[in-house]
Design a protein around this motif. Sequence first.
Motif, short mmCIF file in Angstrom:
data_model
loop_
_atom_site.label_atom_id
_atom_site.label_comp_id
_atom_site.label_asym_id
_atom_site.label_seq_id
_atom_site.Cartn_x
_atom_site.Cartn_y
_atom_site.Cartn_z
N ALA A 323 0.81 -1.19 -0.11
CA ALA A 323 -0.09 0.01 0.17
C ALA A 323 0.78 1.25 -0.01
N ARG A 324 2.10 1.21 0.78
CA ARG A 324 2.68 2.53 0.99
C ARG A 324 3.54 2.49 -0.45
N ALA A 325 4.12 1.49 -0.78
CA ALA A 325 4.79 1.72 -2.27
C ALA A 325 3.89 2.13 -3.29
N VAL A 326 2.57 1.54 -3.51
CA VAL A 326 1.88 2.12 -4.33
C VAL A 326 1.35 3.60 -4.40
N LEU A 327 1.04 3.91 -2.93
CA LEU A 327 0.67 5.32 -2.85
C LEU A 327 1.61 6.47 -3.11
N SER A 332 2.81 10.58 -8.22
CA SER A 332 3.20 11.45 -9.48
C SER A 332 1.84 11.95 -10.39
N VAL A 333 0.70 11.14 -10.10
CA VAL A 333 -0.25 11.31 -10.88
C VAL A 333 -0.76 12.77 -10.41
N GLY A 334 -0.89 12.99 -9.20
CA GLY A 334 -1.16 14.41 -8.90
C GLY A 334 -2.87 14.56 -8.45
N GLY A 374 4.43 0.08 -8.08
CA GLY A 374 4.34 0.08 -6.67
C GLY A 374 4.47 -1.50 -6.39
N VAL A 375 4.02 -2.39 -7.17
CA VAL A 375 4.13 -3.68 -6.85
C VAL A 375 5.63 -4.19 -7.07
N ARG A 377 8.22 -2.14 -6.67
CA ARG A 377 8.96 -1.64 -5.40
C ARG A 377 8.78 -2.40 -3.98
N ALA A 378 7.53 -3.03 -4.13
CA ALA A 378 7.24 -3.74 -2.83
C ALA A 378 7.95 -4.94 -2.82
N GLY A 379 8.70 -5.50 -4.06
CA GLY A 379 9.36 -6.68 -4.22
C GLY A 379 8.42 -7.66 -4.39
N LEU A 380 7.59 -7.43 -5.06
CA LEU A 380 6.38 -8.58 -5.31
C LEU A 380 6.66 -9.37 -6.70
N GLU A 381 7.62 -8.71 -7.67
CA GLU A 381 7.43 -9.31 -9.00
C GLU A 381 8.10 -10.77 -8.69
N ARG A 382 7.62 -11.63 -9.32
CA ARG A 382 8.20 -12.93 -9.49
C ARG A 382 8.60 -13.41 -10.78
N ALA A 383 9.63 -14.28 -11.03
CA ALA A 383 9.80 -14.74 -12.34
C ALA A 383 8.79 -15.69 -12.84
N GLY A 384 8.26 -15.39 -14.01
CA GLY A 384 7.13 -16.43 -14.29
C GLY A 384 5.72 -16.24 -13.91
N ALA A 385 5.70 -15.27 -12.78
CA ALA A 385 4.51 -15.10 -12.07
C ALA A 385 3.51 -14.17 -13.23
N HIS A 386 2.16 -14.32 -13.02
CA HIS A 386 0.99 -13.50 -13.96
C HIS A 386 1.40 -12.09 -13.28
N ALA A 387 1.36 -11.16 -14.42
CA ALA A 387 1.51 -9.77 -14.12
C ALA A 387 0.07 -9.16 -13.37
N PRO A 388 0.05 -8.21 -12.49
CA PRO A 388 -1.04 -7.77 -11.82
C PRO A 388 -2.10 -7.26 -13.01
#
Length: 406
Positions: A323-327, A332-334, A374-375, A377-388
């Motif tokens: 939540a913090r990373a996404v916020l 930048s969206v303003g 944000g995902v 930055r939160a360290g949630l990316e995984r090789a081979g995982a489906h994107a959000p």
Amino acid sequence: MENQGGITVQRALELPGLRGGLPEVVAGADRLSRTVRWVHAGEVPNMASLLKGGELLLTTGLGLGTRPAEQRAFVRRLADRGIAALVVELGPRFSQLPTTLVETARAAGLPLVQLHREVPFVSVTEEVHTEIVNGHYALVQRADEVHRRCTQALLGGGGVPQVLSVLAEFTANPVFLETPDGQLLYAAGEGEPLQVWEGLRGHRPAGAVLVDVPGGGSGTGSVRARLALLPVSAPLAQVHRMAAERTAGILAVVLMQARQEEELAARGRGDFLTDLAEGRVSAHDAPAQARVLGFRPGDGPLLPVVMRLAAELSPSGNWAVLARAVLEELTSVGAPVLLGVRPVEGRVPLLLALRTESERTAVADRVAVALRAGVARAGLERAGAHAPIVVVGVAGGWAAASAGLR
């Protein structure tokens, strides 16, 4: 709160000890619901100075004095001390209570009882004290049951929301967890607790229960959060305070271990957005509840967005980091944003406030980029995982926002 750690005067008169004295209430019959905290017996003129308040005072009247002025002063001092009731045994000192005594007790609102038969004061004292102790033990058992249920909720995989729900169900009232400076972290209870919070914000109704959640530090760090129980649907009793104190101990451990304040706030916003999507919060009531959560969109249209995470991207309970990373990316969206999390469903719902509807396409593209960043930055990316998956709804009012968040 009634009957805090005692029994009522009425109940004491119904026990065998006093009942055997043929009690007659001659003043204060409308005050028999007063709480008896303790029983004391005495025959000295300065009896009031020996009491703390809440006592049932037993006497034969030897210390009452012989003159009307002495008797008036004796009763007034007892009333000022806040005793529960005065019980006088008729006998050698008084065959009937003096009119002065009765009238003074009535004027002072002090229950006055005369016993027509002699009773052993020690037996009365023992009997009433046993009743008080048993009553207190029953309260402790009820409060301990809440503690047990809260512990089970945690062992079953629940968190602070589930603990607060247990307490809210027990009290039959809304329960709020707030920061030490009064900012709402989470609301639990039947109906729409956020509306209650908005309506009562800035003051506490009579009978509210506030319990600090300790933080383990000193000074300002000694209080981590605060539990607020508000008597909205039903009065709060001593057992509810006891249960809240036990719950606060559990919350202190959970918050200290997981630092869940941010996640709780994000979950609370997620619950609100889900309630809006599923019709539990109407478009009419939504703006006020959103203001409680810090979202003030202005007069422009609202843009609903939902990001769904694949199961393999779950942040393993630390949704506050996400939540913090996404916020931070969304700054930048303003545009003003209300972002929540729904861990059980793997969803991140949010609303953005646009200036005009023509901004929708440009803002939607920037939001999608910010969410995915944000995902990462939160360290949630995984090789081979489906994107959000990011789904952007139609810009419009609160009704459109409700539909777009489904």
